[in-house]
Design a protein around this motif. Sequence first.
Motif, PDB file in Angstrom:
ATOM      1  N   MET A   1    -105.372  30.871 -26.017  1.00 50.53           N
ATOM      2  CA  MET A   1    -105.963  30.763 -24.699  1.00 50.53           C
ATOM      3  C   MET A   1    -105.007  30.067 -23.763  1.00 50.53           C
ATOM      4  SD  MET A   1    -109.317  28.701 -23.558  1.00 50.53           S
ATOM      5  CE  MET A   1    -108.321  27.253 -23.575  1.00 50.53           C
ATOM      6  N   GLN A   2    -104.848  30.605 -22.587  1.00 48.54           N
ATOM      7  CA  GLN A   2    -103.929  30.014 -21.605  1.00 48.54           C
ATOM      8  C   GLN A   2    -104.597  28.807 -20.972  1.00 48.54           C
ATOM      9  OE1 GLN A   2    -100.898  30.704 -20.720  1.00 48.54           O
ATOM     10  NE2 GLN A   2    -100.851  29.130 -19.150  1.00 48.54           N
ATOM     11  N   ILE A   3    -103.925  27.666 -21.026  1.00 49.20           N
ATOM     12  CA  ILE A   3    -104.488  26.442 -20.467  1.00 49.20           C
ATOM     13  C   ILE A   3    -103.797  26.062 -19.171  1.00 49.20           C
ATOM     14  CG2 ILE A   3    -105.008  24.014 -20.969  1.00 49.20           C
ATOM     15  CD1 ILE A   3    -106.466  25.998 -22.674  1.00 49.20           C
ATOM     16  N   LEU A   4    -102.507  26.326 -19.063  1.00 48.72           N
ATOM     17  CA  LEU A   4    -101.719  25.888 -17.914  1.00 48.72           C
ATOM     18  C   LEU A   4    -101.143  27.087 -17.182  1.00 48.72           C
ATOM     19  CD1 LEU A   4     -99.756  23.073 -19.734  1.00 48.72           C
ATOM     20  CD2 LEU A   4    -101.818  22.827 -18.389  1.00 48.72           C
ATOM     21  N   GLU A   5    -101.241  27.070 -15.873  1.00 50.35           N
ATOM     22  CA  GLU A   5    -100.599  28.110 -15.093  1.00 50.35           C
ATOM     23  C   GLU A   5     -99.163  27.742 -14.815  1.00 50.35           C
ATOM     24  OE1 GLU A   5    -102.855  28.731 -11.616  1.00 50.35           O
ATOM     25  OE2 GLU A   5    -104.481  29.789 -12.624  1.00 50.35           O
ATOM     26  N   GLN A   6     -98.310  28.716 -14.577  1.00 46.13           N
ATOM     27  CA  GLN A   6     -96.886  28.481 -14.344  1.00 46.13           C
ATOM     28  C   GLN A   6     -96.653  28.148 -12.877  1.00 46.13           C
ATOM     29  OE1 GLN A   6     -95.035  28.505 -17.062  1.00 46.13           O
ATOM     30  NE2 GLN A   6     -96.972  28.886 -18.090  1.00 46.13           N
ATOM     31  N   HIS A   7     -96.971  26.935 -12.477  1.00 44.79           N
ATOM     32  CA  HIS A   7     -96.709  26.438 -11.135  1.00 44.79           C
ATOM     33  C   HIS A   7     -95.867  25.205 -11.241  1.00 44.79           C
ATOM     34  CE1 HIS A   7     -99.486  29.326  -9.465  1.00 44.79           C
ATOM     35  NE2 HIS A   7    -100.499  28.842 -10.181  1.00 44.79           N
ATOM     36  N   GLN A   8     -95.468  24.708 -10.121  1.00 44.36           N
ATOM     37  CA  GLN A   8     -94.649  23.501 -10.106  1.00 44.36           C
ATOM     38  C   GLN A   8     -95.438  22.343 -10.692  1.00 44.36           C
ATOM     39  OE1 GLN A   8     -93.319  22.405  -6.254  1.00 44.36           O
ATOM     40  NE2 GLN A   8     -92.132  20.643  -6.952  1.00 44.36           N
ATOM     41  N   VAL A   9     -94.794  21.559 -11.569  1.00 45.91           N
ATOM     42  CA  VAL A   9     -95.468  20.461 -12.246  1.00 45.91           C
ATOM     43  C   VAL A   9     -95.485  19.248 -11.344  1.00 45.91           C
ATOM     44  CG1 VAL A   9     -95.483  18.969 -14.261  1.00 45.91           C
ATOM     45  CG2 VAL A   9     -94.680  21.328 -14.458  1.00 45.91           C
ATOM     46  N   PRO A  10     -96.669  18.774 -10.976  1.00 45.63           N
ATOM     47  CA  PRO A  10     -96.698  17.566 -10.154  1.00 45.63           C
ATOM     48  C   PRO A  10     -96.342  16.356 -10.970  1.00 45.63           C
ATOM     49  CG  PRO A  10     -98.930  18.251 -10.733  1.00 45.63           C
ATOM     50  CD  PRO A  10     -98.010  19.311 -11.244  1.00 45.63           C
TER      51      PRO A  10
ATOM     52  N   SER B   1    -114.382  24.090 -20.176  1.00 41.87           N
ATOM     53  CA  SER B   1    -112.993  23.828 -19.809  1.00 41.87           C
ATOM     54  C   SER B   1    -112.058  24.885 -20.388  1.00 41.87           C
ATOM     55  CB  SER B   1    -112.592  22.435 -20.291  1.00 41.87           C
ATOM     56  OG  SER B   1    -111.241  22.164 -19.991  1.00 41.87           O
ATOM     57  N   LEU B   2    -112.254  25.225 -21.672  1.00 44.09           N
ATOM     58  CA  LEU B   2    -111.378  26.203 -22.320  1.00 44.09           C
ATOM     59  C   LEU B   2    -111.571  27.601 -21.749  1.00 44.09           C
ATOM     60  CD1 LEU B   2    -111.611  25.033 -26.062  1.00 44.09           C
ATOM     61  CD2 LEU B   2    -109.898  24.442 -24.351  1.00 44.09           C
ATOM     62  N   PHE B   3    -112.829  28.001 -21.522  1.00 45.10           N
ATOM     63  CA  PHE B   3    -113.086  29.341 -20.976  1.00 45.10           C
ATOM     64  C   PHE B   3    -112.538  29.468 -19.562  1.00 45.10           C
ATOM     65  CE2 PHE B   3    -116.139  31.937 -23.557  1.00 45.10           C
ATOM     66  CZ  PHE B   3    -116.041  31.178 -24.711  1.00 45.10           C
ATOM     67  N   ALA B   4    -112.748  28.420 -18.744  1.00 45.94           N
ATOM     68  CA  ALA B   4    -112.277  28.479 -17.354  1.00 45.94           C
ATOM     69  C   ALA B   4    -110.762  28.642 -17.305  1.00 45.94           C
ATOM     70  CB  ALA B   4    -112.710  27.211 -16.606  1.00 45.94           C
ATOM     71  N   ASN B   5    -110.067  27.871 -18.105  1.00 49.50           N
ATOM     72  CA  ASN B   5    -108.610  27.957 -18.080  1.00 49.50           C
ATOM     73  C   ASN B   5    -108.097  29.264 -18.662  1.00 49.50           C
ATOM     74  OD1 ASN B   5    -107.700  25.333 -16.938  1.00 49.50           O
ATOM     75  ND2 ASN B   5    -108.844  24.515 -18.644  1.00 49.50           N
TER      76      ASN B   5
ATOM     77  N   GLY C   1    -108.281  18.267 -18.632  1.00 51.48           N
ATOM     78  CA  GLY C   1    -109.025  19.244 -19.428  1.00 51.48           C
ATOM     79  C   GLY C   1    -108.789  19.129 -20.918  1.00 51.48           C
ATOM     80  N   LEU C   2    -107.558  19.413 -21.343  1.00 53.93           N
ATOM     81  CA  LEU C   2    -107.276  19.376 -22.780  1.00 53.93           C
ATOM     82  C   LEU C   2    -107.278  17.957 -23.322  1.00 53.93           C
ATOM     83  CD1 LEU C   2    -104.648  22.066 -23.786  1.00 53.93           C
ATOM     84  CD2 LEU C   2    -107.010  21.803 -24.503  1.00 53.93           C
ATOM     85  N   ALA C   3    -106.876  16.983 -22.521  1.00 56.96           N
ATOM     86  CA  ALA C   3    -106.946  15.590 -22.979  1.00 56.96           C
ATOM     87  C   ALA C   3    -108.384  15.222 -23.305  1.00 56.96           C
ATOM     88  CB  ALA C   3    -106.377  14.663 -21.911  1.00 56.96           C
ATOM     89  N   LEU C   4    -109.321  15.684 -22.477  1.00 60.99           N
ATOM     90  CA  LEU C   4    -110.724  15.425 -22.718  1.00 60.99           C
ATOM     91  C   LEU C   4    -111.213  16.189 -23.950  1.00 60.99           C
ATOM     92  CD1 LEU C   4    -113.314  14.072 -21.771  1.00 60.99           C
ATOM     93  CD2 LEU C   4    -113.741  16.042 -20.296  1.00 60.99           C
ATOM     94  N   VAL C   5    -110.765  17.432 -24.119  1.00 63.68           N
ATOM     95  CA  VAL C   5    -111.133  18.224 -25.294  1.00 63.68           C
ATOM     96  C   VAL C   5    -110.686  17.492 -26.574  1.00 63.68           C
ATOM     97  CG1 VAL C   5    -110.650  20.345 -26.562  1.00 63.68           C
ATOM     98  CG2 VAL C   5    -111.121  20.437 -24.114  1.00 63.68           C
ATOM     99  N   LYS C   6    -109.441  17.028 -26.580  1.00 67.18           N
ATOM    100  CA  LYS C   6    -108.911  16.325 -27.753  1.00 67.18           C
ATOM    101  C   LYS C   6    -109.695  15.043 -28.033  1.00 67.18           C
ATOM    102  CE  LYS C   6    -104.475  14.674 -29.610  1.00 67.18           C
ATOM    103  NZ  LYS C   6    -104.823  13.267 -29.904  1.00 67.18           N
ATOM    104  N   ARG C   7    -109.994  14.328 -26.971  1.00 67.84           N
ATOM    105  CA  ARG C   7    -110.724  13.074 -27.113  1.00 67.84           C
ATOM    106  C   ARG C   7    -112.113  13.297 -27.694  1.00 67.84           C
ATOM    107  NH1 ARG C   7    -112.404   9.396 -21.934  1.00 67.84           N
ATOM    108  NH2 ARG C   7    -113.300   7.604 -23.035  1.00 67.84           N
TER     109      ARG C   7
END
Length: 499
Positions: free
Chosen positions: A1-10, A390-394, A451-457
């Motif tokens: 599942m794609q979690i991160l889009e390929q945009h500039q990393v803030p 969170s996972l479905f949205a991403n 998102g994923l930090a919360l999933v892991k937690r």
Amino acid sequence: MQILEQHQVPASPKPPPAAEGIGLRGQFNLLRWFSLGSFLIIAGVALALGYISTRFVVQESIERDSMLTAQFVQAIGAAEIRHASINPNRTIGEMLDPREDNAYPDVSAQARASSRGEFLDHVEHLPDLLLATVYAQDRTVVWSTNPELIGVRIEDDEELDESFEMKEPVSTSYHEIDEERPEQRLLREPEYLFIENYIPMFNADKSKVIAMVEIYKEPVDLVARIQRGFKTTWFATLLGGAAIYFGLFWIVWRAAKLLESQQKQLINNETFVALGEMSSAVAHSLRNPLANIRSSAELAQEVASHGAQKNIGDIINQVDRMSRWVRELLVSLRPMNEDQETVDLVLAIDDTLCAFEALIKRCGVEVRFTPMACTPVVSQQVLLTQILNSLFANALEAMPKGGVLSIEIESQHPGHLRMTLSDTGKGMSRQQQQMVFKPFFTTKQGGLGVGLALVKRIMERFDGSVELASQEQEGTRVSLNFKVATGEDHGAQHSTGRG
């Protein structure tokens, strides 16, 4: 599942000063310094104990052998006096100096010579003998197994003088012959260790030492036992030292890992605390304006022209996105409830698919999921719904032009269940995969990065885990490993309803 889009990393938020201080102090490597320090200390103690133990073994063995030799020689002398029928008030020591043959008129010359000859014959045939010598009171050699020594007067021999004065046997061990000592003219070269014994011979009332028997011997059996003792002692010392070292190393290794984990957790907590008040205030302040904007946009959409409805729809979508962002932020900052529930994973997935049905159709994504009966898992209904949302949205954001979303459930080793969510989106680079579970790390424009930090937690809170594998331009797969609910867990609050 794609979690991160390929945009500039803030840029990620800078850790608070407390976290920075922890990082600096963390440069001290406890495990490395303990490994070096404990090795040196334990090695030093082990070597000292080994040396002391081996010296003790040698010293005690030599003293024991010397005592037995002295007792044996003195016993031979007493036996020869009785055997020659000499006055029991006389001793063998009085018979050893031929120059004193006329000093004891009560003893016949034949008896004197017989007792002396028998005694010296026994001494000469002692086992392991290297050299035997008899000294008179004036330190003159009156008899020796080495004829070259007979008649030689020995001076400046500390051990000999000590034995005459202290009236006690004196023993010394050597490994090499001392060429400067004339009395060490041994009949053969010793191989390893040889012992020098001074055995005092007394007069009748034991008030005076009138002769001294010196015996050099190489106790072969004793040396063999000493060598075995050396090996055993050093082996036990090495084994014990290694056991202590590795035992302590394991304890410190576990402690270091625990400290490292706690330090990372502390840094994360510091980061959450530093951003908590501000983020919470901002999130709560945004909820009401966003609700008003959405309500106004919906009312405007009902009366707007066909051309304006698309723009109003975009406003509503962006408001929904911001609302989801606020909701994730509030959940991530909220302390987790310690209570656990038994949750039906299949029903939770069905609920999430229903909630995202419109977005799935709009994105043109094909969902592949076959519901199956499975054992309930340990989690919380609200938190599990948050994970799936969170996972479905991403995943759907990763496939804006369509794709395939696959959901699989399979049993793992006893007591665990795995749910795998796969997409055919853009995927992630290896560097992004390494950072993906870090709080506030994101590559999505305007993303929060919780998102994923919360999933892991959440997963770890309920003894589960999360795994991620991704390939650029091929998609991403996230696996959630749940703990299966047991009988005791079923006794807790059971939640399987649709939320």
